[in-house]
Scaffold this active site. Structure first.
Site, short mmCIF file in Angstrom:
data_model
loop_
_atom_site.label_atom_id
_atom_site.label_comp_id
_atom_site.label_asym_id
_atom_site.label_seq_id
_atom_site.Cartn_x
_atom_site.Cartn_y
_atom_site.Cartn_z
N ASN A 67 58.65 4.62 70.51
CA ASN A 67 57.47 5.32 70.00
C ASN A 67 57.79 6.01 68.69
OD1 ASN A 67 55.93 4.81 72.37
ND2 ASN A 67 56.80 6.62 73.37
N ALA A 111 64.69 15.60 73.40
CA ALA A 111 65.54 14.46 73.75
C ALA A 111 66.68 14.82 74.68
CB ALA A 111 66.08 13.81 72.49
N ALA A 112 66.68 16.00 75.26
CA ALA A 112 67.83 16.42 76.07
C ALA A 112 68.07 15.48 77.24
CB ALA A 112 67.61 17.84 76.58
N GLY A 113 67.02 15.15 77.99
CA GLY A 113 67.17 14.29 79.15
C GLY A 113 67.62 12.89 78.78
N ASP A 114 67.05 12.33 77.72
CA ASP A 114 67.42 10.98 77.31
C ASP A 114 68.85 10.94 76.78
OD1 ASP A 114 64.93 9.95 77.98
OD2 ASP A 114 64.09 10.42 76.02
#
Length: 294
Positions: free
Chosen positions: A9, A240-243
């Site tokens: 995206n 973007a921490a989780g990714d």
């Protein structure tokens, strides 16, 4: 090699002092367009953390699509599996407040045109050490990719976001599920993370629940239970921490680190990412992670 079958995206990011409530208009102090998408973020995170990565997905035939492709390629990902379809690329409208919190609206665009892995995609998955999946592609496509990996004996790591009910055929093919605490509660109906972990392990072999500032919980059906503390930092943008965590975790696992070391590696990568703005632009390099680990 790690394969990522997922979304790409363009993130349209507005920075505000405080996020608007329903019906409220606020004035932002900055705006950026940043390549993102949970799939692309994980691919870039894994690449920068040291892995060879094949990205499998779709972009539109618009300017955003060309930029997304260029960003992934520049990061070092193999984009031969990134198809182009007519119409717009996926976009995400993101509001980031001064505390680093965020809210996100995703419009799938080209991602919605992906109905399943192609023959070339399945060949790339079969050559992989792991397959990373998220839920920004149609569920039928996610299930088909997971089953292709299962047939080839490739471990499947699922990020169940945006959270939604998971069909049994998907869970049957998943090796490890990595929700945050809110997603874990939504999937299990259990608020307590430790209890939610046990509920998840009734459905998959391994589970990691990320807890933000409280670190992460890990469990496996073999009986292992771990809690790894978070690295204490001042968050600027948690988008973007989780990714980043998942991408780095997949790299550590592919390098055969033990689970506690792998979780620490991933936690440090995530901590570095939240100190920077943006999604793909915030993921750290292998050198940065190793220096922070020392």
């Amino acid at each position: 090699m790690i394969s990522v079958f997922g979304s790409a995206n363009m993130d349209l990011v507005a920075y505000v002092s405080q996020a608007p409530r329903r019906g409220e208009t606020v004035t932002g102090h900055r705006f950026r367009t940043i390549p993102g998408g949970k799939g692309a973020n994980q691919a870039i995170a894994a690449t920068r953390a040291g892995a060879r990565v094949a990205f499998l997905g779709a972009v539109g035939d618009d300017g955003f699509g060309a930029e997304l492709r260029a960003t992934l390629k520049e990061a070092g990902a193999d984009v031969r599996g990134l198809r182009e379809v007519p119409g717009s690329s996926g976009i995400a409208h993101i509001v980031v407040d001064d505390d680093g919190g965020n809210s996100i609206i995703v419009v799938p665009g080209a991602n919605g045109a992906v109905k399943g892995p192609s023959g070339e995609d399945m060949a790339a998955i079969a050559r992989s050490d792991a397959l990373l999946l998220q839920l920004e592609l149609p569920m039928e496509a996610v299930v088909a990719a997971a089953q292709a990996a299962q047939v080839s004996g490739v471990p499947v790591v699922l990020t169940p976001a945006p959270v939604q009910p998971l069909p049994p055929e998907l869970l049957a093919a998943v090796t490890m599920i990595v929700p945050n605490e809110h997603e874990a509660a939504a999937l299990t109906g259990v608020e307590d993370p430790e209890a939610a972990l046990e509920a998840l392990l009734e459905q998959v072999e391994e589970a990691v629940i990320t807890l933000g500032e409280e670190g992460a919980l890990y469990g496996s059906r073999s009986g292992t239970r771990l809690r790894v503390p978070a690295v204490k930092v001042r968050a600027v943008d948690t988008t973007a921490a989780g990714d980043t965590f998942v991408g780095a975790l997949a790299v550590a696992r592919s390098e055969r680190l033990d689970m506690e070391e792998a979780l620490r590696f991933a936690s440090v990568a995530a901590a570095l990412s939240v100190q920077r703005e943006g999604a793909s632009t915030s993921t750290p390099t292998r050198r940065e992670i190793e220096e922070a680990l020392d």
